[in-house]
Design an enzyme around this catalytic site. Structure first.
Site, PDB file in Angstrom:
ATOM      1  N   LYS A 220     -23.510  -4.393  28.727  1.00  0.00           N
ATOM      2  CA  LYS A 220     -22.748  -4.126  27.506  1.00  0.00           C
ATOM      3  C   LYS A 220     -21.238  -4.171  27.750  1.00  0.00           C
ATOM      4  O   LYS A 220     -20.463  -4.204  26.799  1.00  0.00           O
ATOM      5  CB  LYS A 220     -23.153  -2.790  26.880  1.00  0.00           C
ATOM      6  CG  LYS A 220     -22.690  -1.552  27.605  1.00  0.00           C
ATOM      7  CD  LYS A 220     -23.022  -0.317  26.766  1.00  0.00           C
ATOM      8  CE  LYS A 220     -22.467   0.943  27.410  1.00  0.00           C
ATOM      9  NZ  LYS A 220     -22.690   2.135  26.581  1.00  0.00           N
ATOM     10  N   ASP A 221     -20.804  -4.198  29.013  1.00  0.00           N
ATOM     11  CA  ASP A 221     -19.380  -4.324  29.317  1.00  0.00           C
ATOM     12  C   ASP A 221     -18.885  -5.761  29.231  1.00  0.00           C
ATOM     13  O   ASP A 221     -17.680  -6.005  29.234  1.00  0.00           O
ATOM     14  CB  ASP A 221     -19.074  -3.791  30.726  1.00  0.00           C
ATOM     15  CG  ASP A 221     -19.182  -2.279  30.827  1.00  0.00           C
ATOM     16  OD1 ASP A 221     -19.216  -1.619  29.774  1.00  0.00           O
ATOM     17  OD2 ASP A 221     -19.245  -1.764  31.952  1.00  0.00           O
TER      18      ASP A 221
ATOM     19  N   ARG B 149     -18.111  13.989  32.787  1.00  0.00           N
ATOM     20  CA  ARG B 149     -18.486  14.278  31.400  1.00  0.00           C
ATOM     21  C   ARG B 149     -19.475  15.432  31.317  1.00  0.00           C
ATOM     22  O   ARG B 149     -19.371  16.291  30.432  1.00  0.00           O
ATOM     23  CB  ARG B 149     -19.062  13.018  30.748  1.00  0.00           C
ATOM     24  CG  ARG B 149     -18.060  11.879  30.673  1.00  0.00           C
ATOM     25  CD  ARG B 149     -18.607  10.720  29.880  1.00  0.00           C
ATOM     26  NE  ARG B 149     -17.796   9.520  30.076  1.00  0.00           N
ATOM     27  CZ  ARG B 149     -17.799   8.474  29.262  1.00  0.00           C
ATOM     28  NH1 ARG B 149     -18.565   8.471  28.197  1.00  0.00           N
ATOM     29  NH2 ARG B 149     -17.047   7.422  29.510  1.00  0.00           N
TER      30      ARG B 149
ATOM     31  N   ARG C 124     -18.796   3.697  18.518  1.00  0.00           N
ATOM     32  CA  ARG C 124     -20.103   3.534  17.886  1.00  0.00           C
ATOM     33  C   ARG C 124     -20.808   4.874  17.733  1.00  0.00           C
ATOM     34  O   ARG C 124     -21.378   5.185  16.680  1.00  0.00           O
ATOM     35  CB  ARG C 124     -20.957   2.580  18.735  1.00  0.00           C
ATOM     36  CG  ARG C 124     -22.430   2.528  18.342  1.00  0.00           C
ATOM     37  CD  ARG C 124     -23.240   1.785  19.398  1.00  0.00           C
ATOM     38  NE  ARG C 124     -23.129   2.399  20.715  1.00  0.00           N
ATOM     39  CZ  ARG C 124     -23.852   3.438  21.120  1.00  0.00           C
ATOM     40  NH1 ARG C 124     -24.731   3.983  20.311  1.00  0.00           N
ATOM     41  NH2 ARG C 124     -23.694   3.922  22.334  1.00  0.00           N
ATOM     42  N   ARG C 125     -20.768   5.690  18.790  1.00  0.00           N
ATOM     43  CA  ARG C 125     -21.404   7.010  18.716  1.00  0.00           C
ATOM     44  C   ARG C 125     -20.632   7.937  17.791  1.00  0.00           C
ATOM     45  O   ARG C 125     -21.222   8.696  17.023  1.00  0.00           O
ATOM     46  CB  ARG C 125     -21.505   7.633  20.115  1.00  0.00           C
ATOM     47  CG  ARG C 125     -22.392   6.859  21.082  1.00  0.00           C
ATOM     48  CD  ARG C 125     -22.565   7.633  22.389  1.00  0.00           C
ATOM     49  NE  ARG C 125     -23.272   6.836  23.380  1.00  0.00           N
ATOM     50  CZ  ARG C 125     -22.780   6.495  24.559  1.00  0.00           C
ATOM     51  NH1 ARG C 125     -21.557   6.865  24.896  1.00  0.00           N
ATOM     52  NH2 ARG C 125     -23.497   5.770  25.401  1.00  0.00           N
TER      53      ARG C 125
ATOM     54  N   CYS D 163     -12.233  -4.532  19.324  1.00  0.00           N
ATOM     55  CA  CYS D 163     -12.480  -3.460  20.288  1.00  0.00           C
ATOM     56  C   CYS D 163     -12.817  -2.130  19.616  1.00  0.00           C
ATOM     57  O   CYS D 163     -13.540  -1.319  20.182  1.00  0.00           O
ATOM     58  CB  CYS D 163     -11.246  -3.264  21.175  1.00  0.00           C
ATOM     59  SG  CYS D 163     -10.829  -4.710  22.149  1.00  0.00           S
TER      60      CYS D 163
ATOM     61  N   ARG E  33     -13.345  10.448  28.361  1.00  0.00           N
ATOM     62  CA  ARG E  33     -13.548   9.429  29.388  1.00  0.00           C
ATOM     63  C   ARG E  33     -13.930  10.105  30.688  1.00  0.00           C
ATOM     64  O   ARG E  33     -13.933  11.321  30.799  1.00  0.00           O
ATOM     65  CB  ARG E  33     -12.267   8.602  29.582  1.00  0.00           C
ATOM     66  CG  ARG E  33     -12.170   7.439  28.591  1.00  0.00           C
ATOM     67  CD  ARG E  33     -11.449   6.266  29.216  1.00  0.00           C
ATOM     68  NE  ARG E  33     -12.144   5.726  30.391  1.00  0.00           N
ATOM     69  CZ  ARG E  33     -11.606   4.886  31.246  1.00  0.00           C
ATOM     70  NH1 ARG E  33     -10.347   4.491  31.078  1.00  0.00           N
ATOM     71  NH2 ARG E  33     -12.286   4.414  32.272  1.00  0.00           N
TER      72      ARG E  33
END
Length: 322
Positions: A79-80, A151, A127-128, A240, A145
């Protein structure tokens, strides 16, 4: 003795773990020795929000090393990767995909529905963020981040300052931290990012012996699913900061295997939420993704994505699997 193949990887715990899995699988399948070569990317050197870092921030240094022949192949979180291909390079394998769903890690073992109004939830993906807002749970969503451990510490550590975080389940699985998950989120609530949970094994297109060797790791159902999801993404040509989600599943149909693709475009504040689905055969994976994207555009996805018409291929960057 045969010289070891040089596998380029980012240096994070997750990147090293997933590259290590690929190295072990290649050794088992072919007998060729593999050594990991750490490559530092621009994304690793910055603390800026992922969506502000630019396209391919986690992959460009790896691709430069491939082109310079300082490594033989690289492993990316799929996905990157920008949707536009890189000249002279080839995705030789898509190994079997990890569970692509998102996961909640919350204080007190809570599920998403059990979080009280005003609870603080951290995530690095727009998106989340958009989908959490769309649920109408009155949560305070905070962009964050850092690697997985960083996290998790925001919720589980001695200086925890958040009530919950949302991460990709695949990343937690690859570093052995699924024990921290309090809820694996149903895609009906939180549709994953295109290609989430999948890896891309990339090498130079002119290295035909290696292309053939890496082909032993390819998992056709995973490649078909990712192809459909990324075709949707490429056709939308989202920028983006665009919250775009897609999830393709393969299932047995009346006439053989079928792909069931769901796609969504959600405004950052969650007030506009376009969701559609489409089915077809694995051989038509790319066409399924393109057709579903066209339907979303017909419903007004362009106005959510912030452009009239399109901006050119390969403009997506949805952040690290971490």
């Amino acid at each position: 003795m045969t010289a070891p193949l040089r596998l380029g990887t980012r240096g994070s715990a997750l990147a090293m773990a997933q590259s290590g899995h690929v190295a072990e699988a290649l050794i088992a399948a072919t007998g060729r020795p593999v050594e990991l070569v750490e490559v530092v990317t621009a994304g690793d050197r910055s603390n800026a929000p992922v969506h502000r870092l630019g396209v391919g921030v986690f992959v460009s240094a790896l691709r430069d090393a491939l082109t310079a022949r300082t490594i033989d192949f690289a492993v990316h979180s799929y996905k990157d990767l920008p949707t536009a291909g890189a000249a002279g390079l080839h995705i030789a394998a898509v190994p079997a995909r990890e569970d692509p769903r998102d996961a909640l890690i919350a204080k007190g073992g809570r599920t998403l529905a059990e979080l009280p109004p005003g609870a603080t939830v951290g995530t690095g993906a727009l998106r989340r963020i958009a989908q959490l807002h769309a649920l109408g749970l009155q949560l305070e969503v905070t962009p964050i981040r850092g690697n997985i451990d960083t996290r998790l510490a925001r919720v589980l550590g001695p200086e925890a300052d958040l009530d919950a975080v949302v991460l990709a389940r695949a990343g937690l699985a690859r570093i052995g931290r699924t024990d921290a998950i309090t809820e694996t989120l149903d895609p009906m609530l939180m549709l994953p990012a295109p290609a989430q949970g999948a890896l891309a094994v990339e090498c130079r297109v002119d290295d035909q012996d290696l292309v053939e060797l890496l082909g032993a790791l390819d998992h056709a159902p995973s490649r078909a699913a990712v192809t459909a999801e990324r075709a949707l993404l490429a056709t939308l040509e989202a920028g983006c900061s665009a919250p775009v989600a897609a999830y393709a599943e393969l299932a047995e149909g009346d006439a053989g295997d079928e792909i069931y693709l769901r796609g969504a475009v959600i405004s950052p504040d969650g007030t506009r939420d376009l969701r559609l689905s489409r089915t077809g055969t694995p051989a038509d994976a790319a066409e399924i993704g393109k057709a579903l994207a066209a339907e979303l555009l017909d419903l007004g996805a362009d106005s959510i994505l912030g452009h009239e018409g399109h901006t050119g291929p390969g403009t997506q960057q949805f952040g690290s699997t971490e």
